[in-house]
Write an enzyme that holds these catalytic residues in place. Structure first.
Site, PDB file in Angstrom:
ATOM      1  N   GLU A 284       1.004  -1.168  -0.220  1.00 54.30           N
ATOM      2  CA  GLU A 284      -0.138   0.031   0.092  1.00 54.30           C
ATOM      3  C   GLU A 284       0.881   1.132   0.007  1.00 54.30           C
ATOM      4  OE1 GLU A 284      -2.193  -0.305   3.656  1.00 54.30           O
ATOM      5  OE2 GLU A 284      -3.568  -1.897   2.967  1.00 54.30           O
TER       6      GLU A 284
ATOM      7  N   LYS B 143       2.325   4.674   1.509  1.00 58.72           N
ATOM      8  CA  LYS B 143       2.667   5.114   2.901  1.00 58.72           C
ATOM      9  C   LYS B 143       2.128   6.533   2.804  1.00 58.72           C
ATOM     10  CE  LYS B 143       5.727   4.899   6.730  1.00 58.72           C
ATOM     11  NZ  LYS B 143       5.394   6.263   7.170  1.00 58.72           N
TER      12      LYS B 143
ATOM     13  N   ARG C  37      -1.989   8.841  12.145  1.00 57.26           N
ATOM     14  CA  ARG C  37      -2.684   7.392  12.371  1.00 57.26           C
ATOM     15  C   ARG C  37      -3.960   7.563  12.941  1.00 57.26           C
ATOM     16  NH1 ARG C  37      -0.188   2.315  12.476  1.00 57.26           N
ATOM     17  NH2 ARG C  37      -1.832   0.826  12.309  1.00 57.26           N
TER      18      ARG C  37
ATOM     19  N   GLU D  16      -5.500   6.476   8.265  1.00 57.19           N
ATOM     20  CA  GLU D  16      -4.646   7.473   8.416  1.00 57.19           C
ATOM     21  C   GLU D  16      -5.365   8.943   7.937  1.00 57.19           C
ATOM     22  OE1 GLU D  16      -1.343   7.038   8.938  1.00 57.19           O
ATOM     23  OE2 GLU D  16      -0.230   8.693   8.425  1.00 57.19           O
TER      24      GLU D  16
ATOM     25  N   PHE E  29      -7.341   1.883   5.939  1.00 59.85           N
ATOM     26  CA  PHE E  29      -6.655   0.360   5.442  1.00 59.85           C
ATOM     27  C   PHE E  29      -6.816  -0.728   5.989  1.00 59.85           C
ATOM     28  CE2 PHE E  29      -3.040   3.301   7.140  1.00 59.85           C
ATOM     29  CZ  PHE E  29      -2.954   2.733   8.558  1.00 59.85           C
TER      30      PHE E  29
ATOM     31  N   ARG F 127       5.279  -4.661  16.528  1.00 61.32           N
ATOM     32  CA  ARG F 127       5.996  -4.331  15.531  1.00 61.32           C
ATOM     33  C   ARG F 127       6.698  -5.251  14.941  1.00 61.32           C
ATOM     34  NH1 ARG F 127       7.552   0.708  14.010  1.00 61.32           N
ATOM     35  NH2 ARG F 127       7.237   1.686  16.210  1.00 61.32           N
TER      36      ARG F 127
HETATM   37  P1  AMP Z   1       6.431   5.828  10.644  1.00 60.89           P
HETATM   38  O1  AMP Z   1       5.447   6.957  11.391  1.00 60.89           O
HETATM   39  O2  AMP Z   1       7.503   6.552   9.638  1.00 60.89           O
HETATM   40  O3  AMP Z   1       7.255   5.136  11.729  1.00 60.89           O
HETATM   41  O4  AMP Z   1       5.408   4.684   9.761  1.00 60.89           O
HETATM   42  C1  AMP Z   1       4.512   4.214  10.523  1.00 60.89           C
HETATM   43  C2  AMP Z   1       3.190   4.808  10.375  1.00 60.89           C
HETATM   44  O5  AMP Z   1       2.929   4.870   8.733  1.00 60.89           O
HETATM   45  C3  AMP Z   1       2.015   4.203  10.692  1.00 60.89           C
HETATM   46  O6  AMP Z   1       1.925   4.344  12.112  1.00 60.89           O
HETATM   47  C4  AMP Z   1       0.808   4.711  10.012  1.00 60.89           C
HETATM   48  O7  AMP Z   1       0.434   6.012  10.793  1.00 60.89           O
HETATM   49  C5  AMP Z   1       1.705   5.416   8.813  1.00 60.89           C
HETATM   50  N1  AMP Z   1       0.993   4.623   7.422  1.00 60.89           N
HETATM   51  C6  AMP Z   1       0.832   5.476   6.491  1.00 60.89           C
HETATM   52  N2  AMP Z   1       0.371   4.513   5.540  1.00 60.89           N
HETATM   53  C7  AMP Z   1       0.047   3.234   6.076  1.00 60.89           C
HETATM   54  C8  AMP Z   1      -0.697   2.188   5.602  1.00 60.89           C
HETATM   55  N3  AMP Z   1      -0.846   1.808   4.320  1.00 60.89           N
HETATM   56  N4  AMP Z   1      -0.440   0.986   6.483  1.00 60.89           N
HETATM   57  C9  AMP Z   1      -0.203   1.174   7.549  1.00 60.89           C
HETATM   58  N5  AMP Z   1       0.563   2.335   8.133  1.00 60.89           N
HETATM   59  C10 AMP Z   1       0.560   3.503   7.149  1.00 60.89           C
END
Ligand code: AMP
Length: 547
Positions: free
Chosen positions: A239, A241, A246, A289, A328, A404
């Site tokens: 998917e 990002k 979130r 999100e 999602f 995680r």
């Molecule tokens: P990061 O904040 O960079 O550690 O990345 C993790 C975060 O990416 C998650 O907590 C979500 O808020 C976000 N995220 C964005 N797109 C997605 C997706 N398609 N599936 C799951 N998480 C996503």
């Protein structure tokens, strides 16, 4: 509190996990039901139940001031004692030891103190409540009250160990304990259910947020397949990002809606999402999100951020920065928990739920990938569409809240890197409290160096030790915890984006800076300039349609 202190010290005193579990379990079993629930939360590093959105709102400065006053010590003694322990709790215990007081607070008193602190407005009132409690506490009680307040006990006890301890102490299957904890969102209630042999009664409660599933980082598409070496595994669903917030959406049959953030706090800044969500059919818990979005493209996170924290809704901001909810995952539907269904099935249900939804709601598309090449292409397309990378999810995986690794992986493009010079250093926290591990760094503007950020991570322990020696010898000003140093060490830092900010003299701040490497090959005059920063900033804020 005395028995809590004893057991917490004992847990901290052993490095053996099984022994910690045994100590926690026996202790919880020895308490009354109410006290055991409180102790379970505290040992899990929580002040309140996980689903409870209250925050204590007690700053480190307030805590330090009250500790100093209770100990009758001047403020400047704190710095050195803090550095010795690396945490406020340890500092408090040492400073208060000479008071030789016996504490008379019970666990319930401490729980009440936390209720009062959360309800109190303003640091002055909070400080008074703390001071009153500290007057009735032994040095060791204060140590743990402070540790619980700051959310870090530092005794190697965490929620997963408390779950194990509950399972052992009450002879229940660990999986049932974990499931109940996830559903109730409260380790205290989980303990009560385990004690009464009622774990099976734990149910999803709408409007009580549950933990979010998290993604583990990978650097390249190949890594996704390395780990799956030789195994005939199901494909990945890849998917986009999304760079937003979130959000877990809860909706009941009456059309009431509440939205929760990753900290399980309620998000109220986006009322225009409530109506489209309320029109969806049935009872739902959806994961997704919130994104700033105009026409066909996402806007940078910095735009979305302008809408956060506003108490009253400003129509201008609402129109200027439109938002979308990209769903999602579907976790719960009409009384049924879907967490153990495979992702593909959950997404099929989600598609059906959102089939007639308004345009403010959108279901994340998923591309099935079986090779690194396919993932690379999906990554490229996602960046082209204005997103920050991809999240690759094992197509048959369950939804595992709060954990995680294993099933979800994120691959991001760092926005850019900058070469900067270290101008200030600070002692770190925890195991880094004796080394200078937090660096403030600057870019160049002509002859001047202007600070632009602070980074904590990225170097090895050996490197940090080496540079600590260097910085100690190259200190210009020693402020105790913080030192201004000769600008000589050049770092390459990566970051997610740049914000305008009054925090640093450059007028900018880097978001999520991390040290990529030390540029031993570069000297301070060769670092990046403020002009480069301004250009990068402009590039990121240009609306995609204007590019
Ligand atoms: P990061 O904040 O960079 O550690 O990345 C993790 C975060 O990416 C998650 O907590 C979500 O808020 C976000 N995220 C964005 N797109 C997605 C997706 N398609 N599936 C799951 N998480 C996503």
């Amino acid at each position: 509190m005395r028995s809590f202190v004893q057991i917490a010290d004992a847990i901290g005193g052993t490095s053996k996990k099984l022994e910690k579990v045994r100590l926690i379990g026996e202790f919880l079993k020895s308490l009354s039901a109410t006290d055991a629930a409180i102790a379970a939360r505290f040992l899990a590093g929580r002040v309140f139940a996980g689903h409870d959105e209250r925050a204590l709102g007690v700053g480190a400065a307030t805590l330090s001031r009250v500790i100093a006053e209770t100990a009758g010590q001047p403020g400047h003694v704190l710095g050195a004692t803090y550095r010795k322990h690396g945490d406020l709790g340890g500092m408090a215990e040492e400073l208060l030891r000479s008071t030789n007081r016996d504490g008379d607070l019970s666990l319930a008193d401490v729980a009440r103190l936390f209720d009062d602190l959360a309800a109190a407005r303003g640091q002055t009132h909070k400080a008074e409540l703390l001071a009153n409690a500290f007057e009735r506490s032994s040095a060791a009680d204060v140590k743990y009250i402070v540790k619980i307040t700051t959310g870090d006990l530092r005794i190697g006890s965490k929620e997963s160990l408390v779950e194990e301890a509950i399972a052992k102490a009450f002879e229940r299957p660990l999986a049932e304990v974990r499931r109940a904890n996830m559903l109730t969102g409260d380790i205290g209630e989980t303990l009560t259910l385990a004690a009464q042999n009622q774990l099976a009664c734990a149910a999803v409660r709408l409007f009580h947020p549950m933990g979010f599933m998290l993604a583990a980082p990978v650097e390249t598409p190949d890594e996704l397949f390395d780990k799956r070496d030789g195994l005939e595994l199901p494909p990945l669903l890849v998917e986009e990002k999304y760079d937003g917030i979130r959000a877990q959406v809860h909706k009941n049959k009456r059309g009431e809606v509440r939205i929760f953030s990753r900290t399980l706090a309620e998000v109220t800044e986006f009322p225009e999402l409530v109506e489209p969500i309320s029109e969806l059919p049935g009872e739902l818990i959806i994961d997704g999100e919130i994104l700033a979005w105009r026409d066909t493209r996402p806007l940078p996170f910095t735009e979305l951020q302008r809408r956060l924290g506003r108490k009253r809704l400003d129509l201008f901001v609402q129109n200027d920065i439109p938002v979308k909810y990209v769903a999602f995952d579907l976790l719960f539907q009409d009384g049924e928990l879907l967490l153990n269904e495979p992702l593909t099935k959950r997404k099929a249900f989600l598609d059906a739920v959102c089939a007639n939804a308004r345009t403010a709601l959108h279901v994340a598309g998923g591309r099935e990938c079986r090779t690194a090449g396919q993932v690379q292409l999906a990554f490229h397309n996602s960046l082209q569409a204005g997103h920050e990378g991809i999240v690759a999810k094992a197509a048959t995986s369950p939804y595992v809240p709060g954990r995680r690794g294993g099933f979800w992986f994120k691959l991001k493009q760092p926005f850019a890197t900058l070469d900067v010079v270290v101008t200030g250093v600070e002692y770190g926290h925890g195991k880094r409290h004796k080394v200078l591990s937090d660096y403030t760094f600057a870019v160049r503007d002509g002859e001047r160096l202007l600070n632009i950020g602070k980074a904590y991570s990225g170097l090895t322990d050996a490197e940090i030790r080496e540079y600590t020696d260097f910085f100690l010898q190259h200190t210009i000003e020693d402020h105790g915890h913080r030192r201004t140093v000769t600008p000589a060490i050049v770092l390459e830092v990566a970051f997610n984006n740049i914000q305008k900010s009054g925090r640093h003299e450059s007028g900018y701040a880097l978001r999520f800076p991390r040290i990529v490497r030390v540029r031993r090959d570069k000297a301070a005059p060769e670092i990046d300039t403020l002009e480069t920063v301004a250009k990068l900033f402009a590039r990121q804020t240009v609306r995609p349609e204007e590019v």
